[in-house]
Design an enzyme around this catalytic site. Structure first.
Site, PDB file in Angstrom:
ATOM      1  N   MET A   1      -4.187  -6.881  -6.835  1.00 20.46           N
ATOM      2  CA  MET A   1      -3.630  -7.982  -7.611  1.00 20.46           C
ATOM      3  C   MET A   1      -4.681  -8.959  -8.159  1.00 20.46           C
ATOM      4  O   MET A   1      -4.394 -10.133  -8.349  1.00 20.46           O
ATOM      5  CB  MET A   1      -2.606  -8.748  -6.756  1.00 20.46           C
ATOM      6  CG  MET A   1      -1.432  -7.895  -6.299  1.00 20.46           C
ATOM      7  SD  MET A   1      -0.586  -7.045  -7.655  1.00 20.46           S
ATOM      8  CE  MET A   1       0.315  -8.425  -8.341  1.00 20.46           C
ATOM      9  N   ARG A   2      -5.895  -8.480  -8.407  1.00 21.54           N
ATOM     10  CA  ARG A   2      -6.924  -9.332  -9.003  1.00 21.54           C
ATOM     11  C   ARG A   2      -7.264  -8.768 -10.373  1.00 21.54           C
ATOM     12  O   ARG A   2      -7.453  -7.555 -10.510  1.00 21.54           O
ATOM     13  CB  ARG A   2      -8.207  -9.319  -8.169  1.00 21.54           C
ATOM     14  CG  ARG A   2      -8.012  -9.644  -6.727  1.00 21.54           C
ATOM     15  CD  ARG A   2      -8.154 -11.088  -6.410  1.00 21.54           C
ATOM     16  NE  ARG A   2      -9.429 -11.650  -6.829  1.00 21.54           N
ATOM     17  CZ  ARG A   2      -9.640 -12.969  -6.922  1.00 21.54           C
ATOM     18  NH1 ARG A   2      -8.656 -13.811  -6.671  1.00 21.54           N
ATOM     19  NH2 ARG A   2     -10.820 -13.439  -7.281  1.00 21.54           N
TER      20      ARG A   2
ATOM     21  N   ASN B   1       1.615   3.114  -2.618  1.00 20.95           N
ATOM     22  CA  ASN B   1       0.931   4.081  -3.489  1.00 20.95           C
ATOM     23  C   ASN B   1      -0.309   4.637  -2.803  1.00 20.95           C
ATOM     24  O   ASN B   1      -0.618   5.822  -2.931  1.00 20.95           O
ATOM     25  CB  ASN B   1       0.578   3.442  -4.829  1.00 20.95           C
ATOM     26  CG  ASN B   1       1.751   3.481  -5.794  1.00 20.95           C
ATOM     27  OD1 ASN B   1       2.083   4.538  -6.322  1.00 20.95           O
ATOM     28  ND2 ASN B   1       2.410   2.348  -5.984  1.00 20.95           N
TER      29      ASN B   1
ATOM     30  N   HIS C   1       0.821   1.141 -13.116  1.00 19.18           N
ATOM     31  CA  HIS C   1       1.573  -0.034 -13.565  1.00 19.18           C
ATOM     32  C   HIS C   1       3.059   0.317 -13.563  1.00 19.18           C
ATOM     33  O   HIS C   1       3.443   1.383 -14.076  1.00 19.18           O
ATOM     34  CB  HIS C   1       1.114  -0.426 -14.977  1.00 19.18           C
ATOM     35  CG  HIS C   1       1.825  -1.629 -15.493  1.00 19.18           C
ATOM     36  ND1 HIS C   1       1.548  -2.897 -15.027  1.00 19.18           N
ATOM     37  CD2 HIS C   1       2.828  -1.756 -16.386  1.00 19.18           C
ATOM     38  CE1 HIS C   1       2.350  -3.758 -15.637  1.00 19.18           C
ATOM     39  NE2 HIS C   1       3.129  -3.099 -16.467  1.00 19.18           N
TER      40      HIS C   1
ATOM     41  N   GLY D   1       0.778  -1.239   0.000  1.00 17.35           N
ATOM     42  CA  GLY D   1       0.000   0.000   0.000  1.00 17.35           C
ATOM     43  C   GLY D   1       0.808   1.287   0.000  1.00 17.35           C
ATOM     44  O   GLY D   1       0.326   2.325   0.444  1.00 17.35           O
TER      45      GLY D   1
ATOM     46  N   ASN E   1      -5.449   2.892 -12.767  1.00 21.16           N
ATOM     47  CA  ASN E   1      -4.496   1.887 -12.282  1.00 21.16           C
ATOM     48  C   ASN E   1      -3.092   2.443 -12.459  1.00 21.16           C
ATOM     49  O   ASN E   1      -2.833   3.232 -13.370  1.00 21.16           O
ATOM     50  CB  ASN E   1      -4.633   0.587 -13.082  1.00 21.16           C
ATOM     51  CG  ASN E   1      -3.680  -0.490 -12.587  1.00 21.16           C
ATOM     52  OD1 ASN E   1      -3.519  -0.699 -11.373  1.00 21.16           O
ATOM     53  ND2 ASN E   1      -3.027  -1.183 -13.502  1.00 21.16           N
TER      54      ASN E   1
HETATM   55  C1  GRF Z   1       3.373  -0.917  -7.507  1.00 22.11           C
HETATM   56  O1  GRF Z   1       4.620  -1.097  -8.085  1.00 22.11           O
HETATM   57  C2  GRF Z   1       2.331  -0.690  -8.561  1.00 22.11           C
HETATM   58  O2  GRF Z   1       2.823  -0.045  -9.688  1.00 22.11           O
HETATM   59  C3  GRF Z   1       1.906  -2.090  -8.930  1.00 22.11           C
HETATM   60  O3  GRF Z   1       1.941  -2.813  -7.718  1.00 22.11           O
HETATM   61  C4  GRF Z   1       2.864  -2.201  -6.823  1.00 22.11           C
HETATM   62  C5  GRF Z   1       2.099  -1.916  -5.575  1.00 22.11           C
HETATM   63  O4  GRF Z   1       2.933  -1.403  -4.571  1.00 22.11           O
HETATM   64  N1  GRF Z   1       0.625  -2.096  -9.577  1.00 22.11           N
HETATM   65  P1  GRF Z   1       2.268  -0.692  -3.316  1.00 22.11           P
HETATM   66  O5  GRF Z   1       1.325  -1.708  -2.672  1.00 22.11           O
HETATM   67  O6  GRF Z   1       1.556   0.513  -3.781  1.00 22.11           O
HETATM   68  O7  GRF Z   1       3.414  -0.376  -2.399  1.00 22.11           O
END
Ligand code: GRF
Length: 208
Positions: A105-106, A28, A124, A26, A122
């Protein structure tokens, strides 16, 4: 007598109620929460949802006074849509208008994606359309890329395929490992995602 129009006009919401969907760490989500603490930020994170009751980000959001909830996908077995219907119920009940996937992650079904067309973002960890899917840092190193980075895009039914809203790049340095490169990219993710959320939320407030 003149009608006092200013009194009878419905007031526009000042900030867009936004949910963040996570599955793990988490970081982000933390960056989005930090940005949304500024009352001038056009989105307000009012809900953090996860498919994983053990996601560390849930506890952290709750500690900061944000409603944080897990809807475990496991009891739903292979019925992805039934799990998504449960998520959707909570999103609607909270009046959510924008959804940010942040390490969720789904893979979503077209059913949920269709309900959030243009309203689901999203992030990426690659410069799409290069390296969709997993293990992006390993793959960028293997491919000998000189530049790598991250992308914020709208979510469509095709995984990592939606319209790109913005990207940030970093150099790939001699001696980089997936971990060092990933950390460099992550720092840019934490800047890019709040900026793109702000732009999307402002467009909603402006009625675009
Ligand atoms: C990040 O690298 C994001 O780009 C990808 O999954 C990772 C999640 O990291 N989709 P966090 O849970 O936000 O630390």
């Amino acid at each position: 007598m003149a009608v006092p129009t200013t009194l009878i006009q419905p007031s526009k919401p000042r900030r867009v109620p936004t949910a963040v969907l996570i599955s793990g760490r988490g970081s982000n989500m933390e960056a989005l929460l930090a940005a949304s603490r500024d009352p001038a930020f056009p989105a307000e994170i009012t809900l953090v949802l996860s498919n994983n009751p053990g996601a560390p980000g849930l506890a952290s959001a709750a500690k900061q006074g944000i409603e944080a909830m897990a809807i475990d996908h496991r009891p739903f077995g292979r019925d992805r849509e039934a799990h998504e219907r449960a998520l959707q119920e909570v999103l609607v009940a909270h009046g959510i208008q924008l959804v940010c996937l942040a390490g969720y992650m789904r893979v979503l079904t077209p059913w949920l994606v269709g309900r959030w067309e243009g309203r689901m973002l999203n992030i990426h960890p690659a410069l799409l359309p290069k390296f969709p899917g997993l293990h992006t840092h390993e793959r960028a190193l293997e491919a000998g890329e000189g530049q790598h980075g991250c992308t914020v895009h709208l979510v469509t039914a095709g995984v990592d395929e939606g319209p790109i809203l913005g990207q940030a790049s970093v150099p790939v340095l001699a001696g980089d490992t997936p971990a060092t490169l990933g950390a460099r990219v992550l720092a840019r993710e934490h800047e890019l995602y709040p900026a793109m959320l702000a732009r999307s939320a402002q467009a909603i407030l402006d009625g675009q």
